[in-house]
Scaffold this active site. Structure first.
Site, PDB file in Angstrom:
ATOM      1  N   GLY A 100       4.205   1.842   0.909  1.00 60.04           N
ATOM      2  CA  GLY A 100       4.441   3.124   1.589  1.00 60.04           C
ATOM      3  C   GLY A 100       3.249   3.618   2.380  1.00 60.04           C
ATOM      4  O   GLY A 100       2.157   3.048   2.328  1.00 60.04           O
ATOM      5  N   GLY A 102       0.399   5.257   2.571  1.00 60.06           N
ATOM      6  CA  GLY A 102      -0.580   5.817   1.641  1.00 60.06           C
ATOM      7  C   GLY A 102      -1.593   6.703   2.342  1.00 60.06           C
ATOM      8  O   GLY A 102      -2.256   7.519   1.722  1.00 60.06           O
ATOM      9  N   ARG A 199       8.888  -0.781   9.278  1.00 59.03           N
ATOM     10  CA  ARG A 199       8.379  -2.125   9.034  1.00 59.03           C
ATOM     11  C   ARG A 199       9.423  -2.976   8.310  1.00 59.03           C
ATOM     12  O   ARG A 199      10.389  -2.435   7.771  1.00 59.03           O
ATOM     13  CB  ARG A 199       7.136  -2.029   8.135  1.00 59.03           C
ATOM     14  CG  ARG A 199       6.057  -1.151   8.702  1.00 59.03           C
ATOM     15  CD  ARG A 199       5.380  -0.319   7.610  1.00 59.03           C
ATOM     16  NE  ARG A 199       4.496   0.689   8.197  1.00 59.03           N
ATOM     17  CZ  ARG A 199       3.215   0.492   8.439  1.00 59.03           C
ATOM     18  NH1 ARG A 199       2.650  -0.637   8.090  1.00 59.03           N
ATOM     19  NH2 ARG A 199       2.487   1.424   9.003  1.00 59.03           N
ATOM     20  N   ASP A 269       4.597  -5.700   5.027  1.00 58.01           N
ATOM     21  CA  ASP A 269       4.511  -4.256   5.280  1.00 58.01           C
ATOM     22  C   ASP A 269       3.749  -3.978   6.569  1.00 58.01           C
ATOM     23  O   ASP A 269       3.714  -2.844   7.037  1.00 58.01           O
ATOM     24  CB  ASP A 269       3.839  -3.537   4.099  1.00 58.01           C
ATOM     25  CG  ASP A 269       2.484  -4.144   3.737  1.00 58.01           C
ATOM     26  OD1 ASP A 269       2.448  -5.352   3.452  1.00 58.01           O
ATOM     27  OD2 ASP A 269       1.484  -3.427   3.749  1.00 58.01           O
ATOM     28  N   ASN A 270       3.144  -5.022   7.132  1.00 57.11           N
ATOM     29  CA  ASN A 270       2.426  -4.852   8.397  1.00 57.11           C
ATOM     30  C   ASN A 270       3.182  -5.491   9.552  1.00 57.11           C
ATOM     31  O   ASN A 270       2.595  -5.816  10.585  1.00 57.11           O
ATOM     32  CB  ASN A 270       1.024  -5.453   8.286  1.00 57.11           C
ATOM     33  CG  ASN A 270       0.133  -4.651   7.350  1.00 57.11           C
ATOM     34  OD1 ASN A 270       0.395  -3.482   7.082  1.00 57.11           O
ATOM     35  ND2 ASN A 270      -0.914  -5.267   6.838  1.00 57.11           N
ATOM     36  N   ASP A 279      -0.896  -1.868  12.454  1.00 56.98           N
ATOM     37  CA  ASP A 279      -1.904  -1.866  11.396  1.00 56.98           C
ATOM     38  C   ASP A 279      -3.105  -2.736  11.732  1.00 56.98           C
ATOM     39  O   ASP A 279      -3.263  -3.841  11.230  1.00 56.98           O
ATOM     40  CB  ASP A 279      -1.301  -2.287  10.043  1.00 56.98           C
ATOM     41  CG  ASP A 279      -0.679  -1.089   9.341  1.00 56.98           C
ATOM     42  OD1 ASP A 279      -0.548  -0.026   9.979  1.00 56.98           O
ATOM     43  OD2 ASP A 279      -0.324  -1.219   8.157  1.00 56.98           O
TER      44      ASP A 279
END
Ligand code: AMP
Ligand code: MG
Length: 521
Positions: A100, A102, A199, A269-270, A279
């Site tokens: 998530g 962050g 993502r 996640d990237n 990212d």
């Protein structure tokens, strides 16, 4: 500053019912509402004029206090509801559970000239997804993200953008090399901009939790707003969606390989669902051409994310996305076929890209061999990728291979290594290449022009960003702007910026921040 705010993500998708910032697992929701942290002494140190214009913000407005207030996190714009997204991801090949936003907080979406943009602050404090970390970002990594996202945009590489870079006035504790030497650094906030920050991991989290209902909602939303050409209404639409994501991802990777960009942390996640570079962490640029190179010291052992692996890692990540979307289609075969096709499509796209870098317009059967021999000689002795391709455009069809090699000399880090077998191999390649050029029917001049459009003269070399960081740490932000300006026209000659068209200086070879980067940011 009046922005045309038109939120959708936090309007159409389910929200977390809790509104406090405490760290937690967030279920049945795509995001949690959060408030950006108020910085103690915010200061705008750089902004992208092009990005501001694209959002309908003029230069006068950038100078107003309200701009600083909003993009440093001090003030929330009226009628907006900032939020952090919930996503999971595979990190270094392993499922990592909920990750998530962050330390990213989405402020709002705006529409300008019929284009949708989500505005997101990175480093503006804690969210429910901050896990054990502080939600903050340091100046060092924020400069890197700000400069590189705009540079990539001007290179023509699909990417998220950056509007503004602010100091927070707060100190942030970081252990740069994870070796037990934490130190305080200046805190900063970047305002990132993208049509969407969704993502692969946003889909993965629901699939893993067997939450098919929210998985479907998120997929429907993404298709409606970001893949509107998909008109299919049956479950086949999720397959068409996958095909589009696959194709966008493939195009992005080809572009990375073209300019020598190494992302460094291609975790799922990237990976943007729009096929945008997202990212910017321990990324780097190839100096010496080396398929085995990665800037990320955290990945030094396995080199999972090295330059030469990026196309395969993208495929691996797409496989994870296929797994995540599978429950919506319930047929594995079409996904498998799409993934198989990626391999062929990528190989073709890569070959065309490399031929364009060589100035060859129409591919012939024997060109694959030419490209392979080029890659071989490039790795024989340390050869600067950017300088090599840029100088290659100056060759003339009728040059001898000796003359051609002479012309390329400035690209070699150790020209004295160009003897014996190494020299013969280079000459053999150049002979083949020059012969090949003779069969092309455009002139040397025409070829030079087309080559210079795909072979950048200026990229954000790792040491360049570090010089800007070192100066900024001392309060001098001129170099950030100088690099930003140079990198706006990366394919132009720019005679006044010749010093940035140079090999990496020796002092930067093993310096932290230049050749060694970590995820600490
Ligand atoms: P990254 O490796 O930067 O892609 O980050 C992986 C995960 O760690 C994401 O969920 C980030 O939001 C989170 N993260 C990274 N740095 C921080 C930080 N300083 N504070 C809170 N979360 C962070
Ligand atoms: Mg990330």
């Amino acid at each position: 500053m009046e922005l045309n705010i038109q939120d959708t993500f936090n309007q159409k998708l389910p929200a977390d019912l809790r509104i406090d910032n405490s760290r937690r697992q967030v279920f049945d929701a795509c995001f949690s509402f959060v408030k950006p942290r108020v910085p103690s002494k915010p200061q705008l140190i750089h902004f992208s004029k092009e990005m501001a214009e694209a959002l309908g913000i003029n230069e006068e407005e950038v100078k107003e206090k309200y701009f600083l207030d909003v993009f440093s996190g001090s003030k929330v714009m009226p009628e907006t509801n900032p939020y952090a997204m919930c996503y999971g991801g595979h990190q270094f090949g392993h499922w990592a559970g909920q990750l998530g936003d962050g330390r990213a907080i989405n402020l709002a979406e705006i529409v300008h000239h019929h284009k949708r943009w989500a505005l997101q602050l990175k480093g503006a404090g804690e969210t429910p997804f901050s896990r054990t970390a502080d939600g903050l970002a340091v100046l060092r990594s924020s400069i890197r993200e700000h400069l590189c996202s705009e540079a990539m945009h001007h290179l023509g590489v699909p990417t998220t953008r950056s509007l503004a870079l602010c100091l927070t006035g707060d100190q942030v504790l970081r252990d740069v090399m994870y070796d037990g030497h934490p130190a305080y650094e200046k805190g900063a906030v970047v305002c990132r901009v993208s049509p969407s920050f969704i993502r692969f991991g946003n889909f993965e989290i629901f699939a893993r939790r067997k939450d098919k209902e929210n998985l479907r909602k998120l997929a429907d939303y993404t298709i409606q707003y970001f893949y509107p050409t998909i008109k299919e209404t049956s479950s086949k639409k999720y397959l068409l969606f996958f095909h589009e994501v696959l194709s966008n991802t493939l195009k992005m990777i080809v572009e990375w390989q073209r300019v020598g960009f190494v992302h460094g942390v291609m975790n799922t996640d990237n990976m943007s669902i729009l096929g945008l570079t997202i990212d910017y962490g321990p990324y780097g640029w190839l100096e010496g051409y080396d398929k085995g190179w990665t800037p990320n010291t955290t990945d030094r052992q396995n080199k999972r994310y090295k330059y030469g692996n990026q196309p395969y890692v993208a495929l691996w990540n797409l496989f994870q996305l296929a797994n995540a979307l599978f429950p919506l289609v319930e047929e594995a075969k079409p996904f498998e076929e799409a993934l198989e096709k990626y391999k062929i499509d990528y190989a073709n796209a890569e070959l065309s890209m490399l031929l364009s870098k060589l100035g060859i317009r129409e591919s012939k059967k024997e060109d694959l061999e030419l490209v392979e021999s080029m890659e071989k000689v490039l790795e024989l002795c340390e050869t600067d990728m950017t300088i090599f391709f840029r100088r290659l455009a100056n060759l003339k069809k009728n040059d001898s291979d000796e003359d051609a090699l002479q012309l390329l000399k400035p690209a070699f880090y150790n020209p004295e290594e160009l003897v014996g077998d190494v020299q013969s191999a280079w000459q053999a390649f150049l002979k083949k290449y020059l012969n090949r050029l003779c069969v092309e029917n455009h002139s040397d001049q025409e070829r030079k022009i087309t080559m210079n459009k795909v072979n950048p003269k200026y990229v954000l070399r790792n040491y360049m960003a570090q010089l800007a960081i070192d100066a900024a740490d001392k309060g001098d932000y001129n170099l950030i702007d100088e690099l930003h300006q140079v990198l706006k026209a990366p394919y132009d000659e720019q005679v006044d910026s010749e010093k940035w068209f140079a090999k990496r200086p020796e002092w930067a070879r093993h310096k932290v921040g230049c050749s060694m980067l970590s995820c600490s940011s």
